[in-house]
Design a protein around this motif. Sequence first.
Motif, PDB file in Angstrom:
ATOM      1  N   GLY A 279      -8.051   3.996   0.155  1.00  0.00           N
ATOM      2  CA  GLY A 279      -7.637   2.833  -0.611  1.00  0.00           C
ATOM      3  C   GLY A 279      -6.373   2.162  -0.108  1.00  0.00           C
ATOM      4  N   PRO A 280      -5.782   1.362  -0.994  1.00  0.00           N
ATOM      5  CA  PRO A 280      -4.657   0.501  -0.646  1.00  0.00           C
ATOM      6  C   PRO A 280      -3.489   1.237   0.006  1.00  0.00           C
ATOM      7  CG  PRO A 280      -5.453  -0.035  -2.834  1.00  0.00           C
ATOM      8  CD  PRO A 280      -6.183   1.200  -2.403  1.00  0.00           C
ATOM      9  N   ASN A 281      -2.940   0.593   1.011  1.00  0.00           N
ATOM     10  CA  ASN A 281      -1.735   0.988   1.729  1.00  0.00           C
ATOM     11  C   ASN A 281      -1.932   2.168   2.680  1.00  0.00           C
ATOM     12  OD1 ASN A 281      -0.013  -1.030   0.505  1.00  0.00           O
ATOM     13  ND2 ASN A 281      -0.207   0.189  -1.351  1.00  0.00           N
ATOM     14  N   LEU A 282      -3.102   2.782   2.677  1.00  0.00           N
ATOM     15  CA  LEU A 282      -3.303   3.899   3.600  1.00  0.00           C
ATOM     16  C   LEU A 282      -3.457   3.439   5.045  1.00  0.00           C
ATOM     17  CD1 LEU A 282      -5.327   6.244   1.293  1.00  0.00           C
ATOM     18  CD2 LEU A 282      -3.088   6.706   2.314  1.00  0.00           C
ATOM     19  N   ASN A 283      -3.624   2.136   5.268  1.00  0.00           N
ATOM     20  CA  ASN A 283      -3.565   1.599   6.624  1.00  0.00           C
ATOM     21  C   ASN A 283      -2.168   1.797   7.222  1.00  0.00           C
ATOM     22  OD1 ASN A 283      -2.990  -0.434   4.540  1.00  0.00           O
ATOM     23  ND2 ASN A 283      -2.512  -1.779   6.259  1.00  0.00           N
ATOM     24  N   LEU A 284      -1.174   2.029   6.369  1.00  0.00           N
ATOM     25  CA  LEU A 284       0.204   2.250   6.822  1.00  0.00           C
ATOM     26  C   LEU A 284       0.545   3.725   6.977  1.00  0.00           C
ATOM     27  CD1 LEU A 284       2.009  -0.420   4.599  1.00  0.00           C
ATOM     28  CD2 LEU A 284       1.258  -0.633   6.989  1.00  0.00           C
ATOM     29  N   LEU A 285      -0.447   4.586   6.860  1.00  0.00           N
ATOM     30  CA  LEU A 285      -0.217   6.020   6.987  1.00  0.00           C
ATOM     31  C   LEU A 285       0.457   6.314   8.330  1.00  0.00           C
ATOM     32  CD1 LEU A 285      -0.682   8.679   5.469  1.00  0.00           C
ATOM     33  CD2 LEU A 285      -2.838   8.898   6.711  1.00  0.00           C
TER      34      LEU A 285
END
Length: 145
Positions: free
Chosen positions: A10-16
């Motif tokens: 979900g949201p913001n996990l592209n910034l992991l």
Amino acid sequence: MRKTIYILNGPNLNLLGKREPEIYGHETLDDVRAACVKVGAASGLQVELMQSNWEGQIVDWIHDARDQAAGIIINPAALTHTSVAVLDALNSFSGPVIEVHISQVHKREAFRHHSYVSQRADAVMAGFGVHGYALAMQHMVKLLA
């Protein structure tokens, strides 16, 4: 039997790996994908890892999983605590569902203690860091055996 596992993020996990590394660590979704592919390959399972910041996209992927996936591993991120739509979509999926959280959510803010997704999940992993995804894949193999 379908041999694909959907791993939905979900949201913001592209910034992991970049966002709050003191909480989420330095590993990325590419690292998660590699670890899960390795576990899956040993059991003949393929992995489709996807991430979206949009609730509707995640719901659509869950709908697609009905015909395309044997199981779902999902880290709904903030949608965990807010999305009845994700819960309803998961309730329409007949295969196993494993909920993953990188941090130990029960040691964090009180609003993070409630999960709509847990009402459908067959297992919940929390606090294992990104290693929780590989553990979820190992458990998925057992659930599908």
